[in-house]
Design an enzyme around this catalytic site. Structure first.
Site, short mmCIF file in Angstrom:
data_model
loop_
_atom_site.label_atom_id
_atom_site.label_comp_id
_atom_site.label_asym_id
_atom_site.label_seq_id
_atom_site.Cartn_x
_atom_site.Cartn_y
_atom_site.Cartn_z
N TYR A 15 0.82 -1.22 0.00
CA TYR A 15 0.00 0.00 0.00
C TYR A 15 0.86 1.27 0.00
O TYR A 15 0.43 2.29 -0.54
CB TYR A 15 -1.02 -0.04 1.15
CG TYR A 15 -2.16 -0.96 0.78
CD1 TYR A 15 -3.14 -0.55 -0.12
CD2 TYR A 15 -2.22 -2.27 1.26
CE1 TYR A 15 -4.16 -1.41 -0.53
CE2 TYR A 15 -3.23 -3.13 0.86
CZ TYR A 15 -4.20 -2.69 -0.05
OH TYR A 15 -5.19 -3.54 -0.47
N ASN B 255 -11.91 1.78 -7.37
CA ASN B 255 -10.55 2.30 -7.26
C ASN B 255 -10.35 3.03 -5.94
O ASN B 255 -11.26 3.70 -5.45
CB ASN B 255 -10.26 3.25 -8.43
CG ASN B 255 -10.39 2.54 -9.76
OD1 ASN B 255 -10.37 1.31 -9.80
ND2 ASN B 255 -10.54 3.29 -10.83
N VAL B 256 -9.16 2.91 -5.41
CA VAL B 256 -8.87 3.50 -4.10
C VAL B 256 -7.87 4.65 -4.22
O VAL B 256 -7.40 5.18 -3.22
CB VAL B 256 -8.32 2.41 -3.14
CG1 VAL B 256 -9.36 1.31 -2.91
CG2 VAL B 256 -7.01 1.80 -3.65
N HIS C 37 -14.34 0.24 -2.24
CA HIS C 37 -13.24 -0.56 -1.68
C HIS C 37 -12.30 0.26 -0.80
O HIS C 37 -11.23 -0.21 -0.45
CB HIS C 37 -12.46 -1.27 -2.80
CG HIS C 37 -13.25 -2.35 -3.48
ND1 HIS C 37 -12.89 -2.89 -4.70
CD2 HIS C 37 -14.38 -3.00 -3.10
CE1 HIS C 37 -13.78 -3.82 -5.04
NE2 HIS C 37 -14.69 -3.90 -4.10
N CYS D 121 -0.98 2.39 16.57
CA CYS D 121 -2.08 3.28 16.95
C CYS D 121 -1.71 4.02 18.24
O CYS D 121 -1.51 3.39 19.30
CB CYS D 121 -3.35 2.47 17.13
SG CYS D 121 -4.72 3.46 17.75
N CYS E 237 -4.44 3.64 21.09
CA CYS E 237 -4.34 2.39 21.84
C CYS E 237 -3.14 2.46 22.79
O CYS E 237 -3.22 2.03 23.94
CB CYS E 237 -4.19 1.19 20.89
SG CYS E 237 -5.74 0.74 20.08
N SER F 33 -12.85 -5.85 -14.82
CA SER F 33 -12.86 -7.20 -15.39
C SER F 33 -14.13 -7.98 -15.04
O SER F 33 -14.34 -9.07 -15.58
CB SER F 33 -11.63 -7.97 -14.90
OG SER F 33 -11.59 -7.96 -13.49
N ASN G 145 -14.66 -1.28 -22.03
CA ASN G 145 -13.52 -2.00 -21.46
C ASN G 145 -12.53 -2.37 -22.58
O ASN G 145 -12.91 -2.51 -23.74
CB ASN G 145 -14.00 -3.29 -20.76
CG ASN G 145 -13.13 -3.67 -19.59
OD1 ASN G 145 -12.80 -2.82 -18.76
ND2 ASN G 145 -12.73 -4.92 -19.50
N GLU H 79 -11.09 -5.13 -22.91
CA GLU H 79 -11.29 -6.52 -23.35
C GLU H 79 -12.61 -7.03 -22.77
O GLU H 79 -13.16 -6.40 -21.85
CB GLU H 79 -10.12 -7.40 -22.90
CG GLU H 79 -9.91 -7.38 -21.41
CD GLU H 79 -8.60 -8.03 -21.00
OE1 GLU H 79 -8.61 -8.74 -19.98
OE2 GLU H 79 -7.59 -7.83 -21.70
#
Ligand code: BJW
Length: 245
Positions: free
Chosen positions: A59, A95-96, A112, A141, A144, A192, A216, A218
């Site tokens: 990420y 998408n993020v 997402h 965190c 916490c 997809s 798309n 494909e």
């Protein structure tokens, strides 16, 4: 151009193909692997339990790639058509990378999650904005820690096997039901059609009376559910299809 009359509605679902022309890698083109790992191995609770540093490395690299990218004409066309349709438009993206919002989209569901939000893996503090890169250390965190506990922070992303965020599917269902009385178009772009529940949205929209279009590069796995298929690059097709070229 898409057949949307003055009272018509447009529901759009986007996937990784829309950001491909901004230089962001898709999931299943090429060999579908990230540094020899399957996406399920880094984007799942099991992957996180096994190797949180690998997950943060994945990420962090994607955060860096998204920060270096810019919206392309496909993103811009969707933001432009939203300005024309107002509340008769809804965009749901898998998408993020945040590129739709950067292009100006507002009626937007990031189903997402978002690369630039982080949350605690243990406590219920709300997700917060975060552009940090954690390639070789794990973020903890602070809340916490203040309470004498030790917990890792994690990306605010929906991984395989995790439920979507509360309210997101309900918002899409409400939109589709309210759109059903008028001319209603469902448009899926750059995806997809493999991952659910996103891949099932075409059935929801059609059950509410939508005409379904797919743009798309494909054929998609769920392609037989669509009424129209335009094969090609989203950044080229969308401006013309949406009448904003
Ligand atoms: C272009 C282009 C250009 C290129 N122009 N086009 C069996 C059956 C049904 C479901 C399941 C099943 N087994 C397991 C499941 C559930 C699972 C699932 O669907 N798995 C499938 C693999 C089968 N789904 C889930 O787990 C979801 N949660 C869930 O179901 O919860 C249930 C639950 C309820 C209650 C309690 C608990 C659970 C969650 C799914 C989360 C998906 N997460 C990921 C990664 C995290 C996000 C991130 O890090 O980014 O999301 S997976 C990955 O795939 C990512 C994407 O958003 C998602 C979709 O990919 P996308 O966007 O379609 O990209 P690609 O690469 O696949 O395709 C790109 C396309 O673009 C290609 O076709 C190209 O041709 C095209 N293209 N350039 C136009 N320029």
């Amino acid at each position: 151009m898409l057949p949307i009359p003055p009272s018509g509605h447009l529901l759009v679902l986007t996937g990784a193909g829309v950001s491909a022309e901004s230089g962001i890698a898709t999931f299943r083109d090429g060999n579908g692997l990230w540094e020899n790992h399957r996406v399920e191995d880094v984007a799942s609770p099991e992957g996180w339990q096994r190797d949180p540093q690998l997950v943060w490395s994945f990420y962090s690299k994607r955060r860096a790639a998204a920060m270096a990218a810019s919206p392309n004409p496909g993103h811009v066309a969707l933001a432009d058509v939203e300005r024309r349709l107002g509340d008769r438009f809804l965009l749901i993206t898998q998408n993020v990378d945040g590129l739709h919002r950067r292009a100006g989209s507002q009626r937007l569901i990031e189903m997402h999650g978002n690369l630039f939000l982080t949350r605690c893996s243990e406590c219920s503090r709300p997700p917060f904005q975060d552009r940090g890169l954690f390639e070789d250390r794990l973020p903890e965190c602070e809340e916490c820690a203040r309470n004498g506990r030790c917990a890792l922070l994690r990306p605010h992303i929906v991984w395989f096997g995790e439920a979507l965020f509360p309210g997101d599917m309900e918002r899409v269902q409400d939109f589709a039901r309210s759109a059903g009385g008028d001319r209603f178009v469902f448009l899926a772009v750059g995806t997809s059609g493999v991952v659910y529940p996103a891949a099932g949205l075409v059935h929801l929209a059609k059950a509410c009376g939508a005409e379904a279009w797919l743009v798309n590069a494909e054929p998609a796995d769920n392609g037989s559910a669509f009424d129209h298929f335009l094969r090609g690059r989203s950044a080229e097709i969308l401006p013309e299809l949406l009448g904003v070229a």
